[in-house]
Design a protein around this motif. Sequence first.
Motif, PDB file in Angstrom:
ATOM      1  N   LYS B  25       4.229  24.118   2.441  1.00 28.51           N
ATOM      2  CA  LYS B  25       3.358  24.548   1.348  1.00 28.51           C
ATOM      3  C   LYS B  25       2.105  23.671   1.297  1.00 28.51           C
ATOM      4  O   LYS B  25       0.984  24.158   1.165  1.00 28.51           O
ATOM      5  CB  LYS B  25       4.124  24.469   0.027  1.00 28.51           C
ATOM      6  CG  LYS B  25       3.399  25.178  -1.091  1.00 28.51           C
ATOM      7  CD  LYS B  25       4.073  24.959  -2.415  1.00 28.51           C
ATOM      8  CE  LYS B  25       5.191  25.944  -2.686  1.00 28.51           C
ATOM      9  NZ  LYS B  25       5.964  25.589  -3.867  1.00 28.51           N
ATOM     10  N   ILE B  26       2.314  22.375   1.435  1.00 28.52           N
ATOM     11  CA  ILE B  26       1.182  21.447   1.374  1.00 28.52           C
ATOM     12  C   ILE B  26       0.194  21.751   2.489  1.00 28.52           C
ATOM     13  O   ILE B  26      -1.021  21.743   2.286  1.00 28.52           O
ATOM     14  CB  ILE B  26       1.686  19.983   1.455  1.00 28.52           C
ATOM     15  CG1 ILE B  26       2.404  19.631   0.146  1.00 28.52           C
ATOM     16  CG2 ILE B  26       0.539  19.022   1.724  1.00 28.52           C
ATOM     17  CD1 ILE B  26       3.090  18.292   0.134  1.00 28.52           C
ATOM     18  N   ILE B  29      -1.773  24.851   1.517  1.00 27.82           N
ATOM     19  CA  ILE B  29      -2.756  24.581   0.457  1.00 27.82           C
ATOM     20  C   ILE B  29      -3.910  23.761   1.019  1.00 27.82           C
ATOM     21  O   ILE B  29      -5.071  24.022   0.714  1.00 27.82           O
ATOM     22  CB  ILE B  29      -2.092  23.862  -0.737  1.00 27.82           C
ATOM     23  CG1 ILE B  29      -0.998  24.749  -1.328  1.00 27.82           C
ATOM     24  CG2 ILE B  29      -3.125  23.525  -1.803  1.00 27.82           C
ATOM     25  CD1 ILE B  29      -0.040  24.028  -2.243  1.00 27.82           C
ATOM     26  N   ALA B  30      -3.575  22.813   1.867  1.00 23.67           N
ATOM     27  CA  ALA B  30      -4.632  21.980   2.450  1.00 23.67           C
ATOM     28  C   ALA B  30      -5.613  22.860   3.222  1.00 23.67           C
ATOM     29  O   ALA B  30      -6.833  22.637   3.177  1.00 23.67           O
ATOM     30  CB  ALA B  30      -4.018  20.924   3.357  1.00 23.67           C
TER      31      ALA B  30
END
Lengths: 640, 115, 435, 309, 100, 133
Positions: B25-26, B29-30
């Motif tokens: 997820k990170i 999003i990044a």
Amino acid sequence: MTDKKTDKETIPAKGKVGVYICYCGGNISDHVEVEKVRESMEKIPGVEVARTDMFMCSDPGQEMIMQDLKSGTVDRVVVASCAPSLHETTFRSAISRAGANPYIYEHANIREQVSWVHHGDQATDKAIRLVAAATAKAEGLKPLEPIRMEARQHVTVIGGGIAGLRTAKDLADCGVAVALIEKSPFLGGQIAQLERLAPTGDPAADIVTELAGEVLGDPGITVHTCSLVETFNGYVGNFTLGVKKRPPDTDCEKLSSLNPSGRTPGEFIPFKGFYPESVAARAEELSIETGVVVLATGFKSYTPRRGEYGYAEFPEVITLPELIRIMAENKTTDNCLEINGRQVRSMAMIHCVGSRQIPGIHPEDESGNFNEYCSRTCCSATLDTAGTIRQSYPGTRIFELYRDIRTYGRGQEELYEQAAKNKVVFLRFEADESPEVIRSNDHDDFPLRVKVKDVLTFGEEVEVPVDLVVLATGMEPNNVSELVDMMKLPVGPDRFLLEVHPKLRPVELPVGGILLAGTCQAPMDVGEACSAAAAAAVKAAVLLGRGYVELDPFVAEVDLEKCRGTGACVEACLNEGALNLVEMEVDGEMVQRAQVTSALCWGCGACVAVCSENAIDINGWTLKQYEAMVDIIVADEATA
Amino acid sequence: MSQTEKQKKEQKAAMKRLRQERKQKIKDIAATVKTQKEAVKAIKEQLQNHGGTVPQIARETGISADKVLWYIAALKKYGEISEAEKDGGYFRYILSEGSPEEIFNGQPDGSQDTK
Amino acid sequence: MDAILELDFDALIVGGGIAGLQAALDLADQDYQVAVVEKDTSIGGKMIRLSKVFPTLDCSSCITTPKMAAAAHHENITIFTYCDLKSLESEGLVLTASITQRPRYVNPDKCIGCRLCEYHCPVYVADKEEGGFSARKAAYIPFSNAIPQIALIDVENCMLCGKCAKVCPTQAVDYFQEPENFTIRAKTAVLATGFELTPVENKQQYGNGEIPNVITSLQMERLLAPHGPYNRVLRPSDGMEPDAVAFIQCAGSRDKSMGISYCSRVCCMYAIKQAMLLSGSLPLADITVYYMDIRAFGKGYEQFYQNAKAMGIEFVKGKVATIDAGANDSVTLRYEDQNGEGVTSANHDMVALSLGMIPGWNPEGTCPVSTAADRFIQTIRPKIAPTRTDMEGVFVAGAAAGPKDIVDTITEAGAAAMEAAKYMTAMETARKAVA
Amino acid sequence: MYSPRDMIDIIAANVRKTRNPFGMPKFLCNRWWQDASMPAEGDALLFTGLMYQFVPYIEKSTRYLEQFEDTPWADYVRYAKYVPNYLAGMGLALLTPAKEKKRFNAILQNITKILAKSKVDFFYRSELDEYSGILLYDLGDQESFVRHAEFVAAKLKRAGVKTLITVDPHTTYALKVLYPKYTGQSFEVKTYFELVNFTSNNGYKRVTLHDPCFYGRYLELSDVPTKVLANLGIECVPVRNSGLFTSCCGGPAESISPKLSKEVLHRRTEELQSAGAPIIAMCPICLGHLEKSGAQVEDLSSLIARCAA
Amino acid sequence: MALVNPNFAEEMERFGADAALECFNCGTCAAICPLIYEHFPRKMIRYLQLGAKDRIMENASELWRCLHCGLCTQTCPREADPGEIILGLKRFAVANWRRS
Amino acid sequence: MAIQGKEGKILILATETCAYPGADSVGQAHSSYPTNTYILRVRSPVMFPEQFYLDCFAKGISGIIIMSCGEECPYEGAYHALAKRVDRVYQLMKAQELDIRRLRLTAICTVCNRAFLKEVNQMNEVVGELGPP
């Protein structure tokens, strides 16, 4: 700052001000040099201490203020932080907890109105001025107490229709004593004129009987039928009503035709209402001491003008209430409905009669009024009646002529659909092209024809041959002009009683302690009227629940030493009765002086502006305080 | 002192675990943030000189007009862009005067506790 | 596992919208202890999100915030935001509600609402509070007049960069927060669970929400709100100030083909209001309302409607059959012009769907209260006691019991408070009688 | 626009006389089976309803009608029933090019291949394959429709047929929904694509499905071909109006107003073409009609058959 | 227009169109109809509601514009089944012609 | 960098129910405006006599904006009384040869950010043009 000094001399309680400035974790301090503000405040005479904190609203911040109050270091508090809407109550309650009066507090808003909108040195300069101004105001603050008035644990409900009954019963259930005043000999009001309630189909008689029974069975409620309010005095919590108890002559006639001696109290008489008690033979006068008055004076059905859609010209044209009554009194099992001895093979029902009138299109009534409003209930009532007829008398054809079908409520759209399923035919007309009801030719099979330019048929003119025309008449407020004059009730352009604000205070009137319930306010159906009645009841319960009424202390106060009794303030006062001239003895002379009735004062200050002697002011928000603040703002040095 | 250091260490380790847990997820999003930063940069560059309307900016940056408007609405909310005069059926937007850079980049000064 | 926190109140209000707040205030003012449980991040419900309200045209925020503040500061009211009601059941004379506090990832006791986290957060997220037309951050305060003004972190869009924690002046950020369960016990409850808009997906012919510049009524509210996403009305596809705007009535009501046969009661009036506001801000724009029946039934509503007509807003009778994307981001409608030649199309720069109301909550599996065929909560005495449900001691107010405008909602909330107060009085009387 | 009254009379008379709306002997138009080898006994009867077979004739006759619509000649159509050689029967059959007939026959042959590949136990007997009468129903000649339907239903019952495999939406709707309602005779009716039972991945990558009104709306079958194609590795691109809300191609209007039907066709083709993928039809009327727009259109059966190969 | 004939709607039930009076004349059927032709089919339904038999017969040819595609029935907000009403009217017209 | 206020101070009388929270809303939106603006929270501006305004100008205030609730005023009749009073102040201002643009009566709601900024900017222009009173 000489002005300020003069002011100070006139304020007896010279304040010891504590100023508390918040960093708001950088929100303020990033743009305002908080320490500089503090230093500036320390220089102001009258400021005992000036302190800062990362978060003044935090517990340690509040504790700091409380300590200074408890130790007697300060007796006025200024907090400079965020918008007062966020934390004014926080700090007031901290002051209370420290045992001080919460009204010795002033708030300076240096976040939303300074650090978030200004930057650099100017931000700091402005913050200094605003905090200094708040300090100047704080010096003029004095302890205040909320105005508390004893309130009678008693409510008077005027009107014995469904709304009045509902309010009375609700309040009695909460332990409040209630007097219910009804001008007719019956309870139930207009619902008694109905057979069944749309869209639920509840029999009207059952609803009235149930609620009236509960009211009469409640020892906390005193019911006065055949009674009229004749006098009215007092203010919230302490009203006195003079009531005259005697049936009007017309009612006496009606009663005698009903043979009252043969009636048992507690009986529902169709199209009259619930008959609660035998009527006193001679007039009686009584005085009711009460805390709150609820108006539930209801509505009356619109009476069509002579010739409006043939009404009163053709015997075959009747109103919906008339139809309902005739149907109830002449129940047959024929294939066709029978009205006044004639078979109804085909009938037209015309909507919006006496409602949604448009100036320039519809004629005004004899008093020059238009009913521009929608009466809200007629669509459902008409559709329900049409459905009932189509089911009971399949031989009777029904045509409904409408402008907009307004089946807005729960279960109402279903009524519309059900009518369509029952093969009711709908025709639609524009306001400026109303249907015409005309007499048929002699050789015609039907006595009347309804001619309409039908929007649904591409504007073609359509003619409907009918035996009967039914007018769906709207609601008009009952004439309560005597109460309006007596109690100074506001009336809207639609002639219904006008609430303070439809959303903020929907059942309240500007006159404190007088509430609205049901159709005296606007057209409503039974459920809505009961909702409004219960809402009025809850407001009454809130007002009386504590045994006293507590009002904001921000009301006008007269400085009797300055007052010369000119009466200018009385004239300017926006709430009649809040200010009066009274006789009093000053230095052995009888003079006129202004006197504030705190319970009625709004604290708007309209009186302040007109007093040439500066003898009247609003507690907590005095003109002098504002002048002092302006002086600070205009001073050459922010903290001079 | 060692107690707080130990806590700090634990805190760091927990954070690491959490990041590991949400790794995918990170990453996603990044990537989004990268696109956003580029878009914001492109839009601001367009506005740098003379400002512009949404269709103009969309044309110059190649970002779709609805997206451009979306960024402008957001940047306006955070005080970085202001609306200027109307140009045909559209409004022009310009970089805010005294754009509150410090709000966005400055650190709160926590050292001034004067209690 | 810690023992679950149990809290005792007199009344539980489910839903912190205008109905819930009014009921809470009317009970708290009678010195009952009231708990308000709200699923959202702020109280205020739909009303705080509106621009202005009909027929008075006063600003919605201005009349909602006083009630929100009054409830938030009331000594007898405790507000639980961002909480889910897991169950509400009655055991004897006690109602028990199991509630889960969703994690905000920000400690509400520490947060001071300074918004530093929001400014520093690098992630832009479509802001649903602004109809998606603008962005917020992944760490954010829900909206400017939200109560409480407490930040939260949207974990779905958080990349754990740690910036918010670093800048937070009160160390309020807590990435490790977990949902917390607690129990509220009360004597009575008021269900004020409100409504949602009919989903745009329910009507394929209206484009399933995929046609540019076809917006929902709540999105229109945001465009019209002075503090909305663009601070003025622009069409979302490219920021043009629209010259022709249409409102489509019954876009989510009175339509069996989409499974909603009832009238939603407010759409006529809110569309007229929006049309009026629009014509105020864009005096040269053509504004058209397509309708079947105008249902201006409340106090002052008909006069409001007639004023709108007099202002030059065009009312076209006929239900719009299809909506399609037109040239240059315009929107094409097809309808039967009933007074004219028949089927025709019209082009508009922007089209607002006047969507209807569906229930905001389905009690099934949570609470044994019945719903009616329209899926709103059933009332058992709609005429004589309109707020009574079939669950003893549980009352209903506002749009939870069917579509309703604000005036009727507020009145009904008062009525529900009355019923709840009566119920508690009767309980107390019975208790005393036994003792 | 032609007088519907005249058209109905012609069609009703044709059906009465020849059991089909064009008044031509069945042996002339239904010849596709002669080249295919199919069992004459089995579980389910392949029942084409002759619709695919009619299309070439419809196309031909429409072209004639088109020339005369809104001209004084249109009135002469009413005399058509007295001049069977002009627009109906043998004459029409002879006027229609063989190439066209062959193409539509191939569709039916493809369907038998698909059924075989799906291991469906079916059989075909030309004498049992009759026109369903659906046009009479659509035109409102209820009396003639019921009379014809009773004849067909009785014939099938007599032959002991219980299950039918249909190939077009109109016949499917007639047999599945209208026959039980108006003749009291029920059959188990399946369209051939409901029986497809194999997977593959050598078709087009993306296609645009045109749902016929009867499949999409009346019979709610439109997700079946989508699934079948998905199993064959073919993606169906979304169309603005599809499924329950599919748009008519205009085909059925041909006999009444070729002009009108063209207008409708034009709009629908634009909608279908906007997706940019080849168009797939699954109804003979739609197929014949959509092709007239000049768009690339293929019958579903051809696509599936190609995947089966 | 002539006088309304309230009995016609019931007469029509014989031809299978029994929901005509459920139509509330919103116009969806006319606007959704692929033919895009004036007020069709609502016009016919409205004439049926009012029993304007002569109007229907005068314009009977228009009924055959209907392709029986069913879109109006699918989208009718009142579930009044306009497609079926038109089919019923076709049957009525055919029966009328046959009789004459 | 903050927007520089023009010379001269502007006094803003903002009602506690409408305009004052409206000014807070501008702050929440971080919309800058000149610093020469001093917002005083009032219950209702109807309390200020004519002389108050004249005194303010005499003391050196360059412009006054009365930000009221307009028709939404919680005190029935106050707005009309206020409007009448402002008319009288205008008369007195004219008599003293004070430009009446220095005083402005307007209604600002709780979220009327744009209207607030417009009023402030307009008054600043006026004050900039006219100089000190």
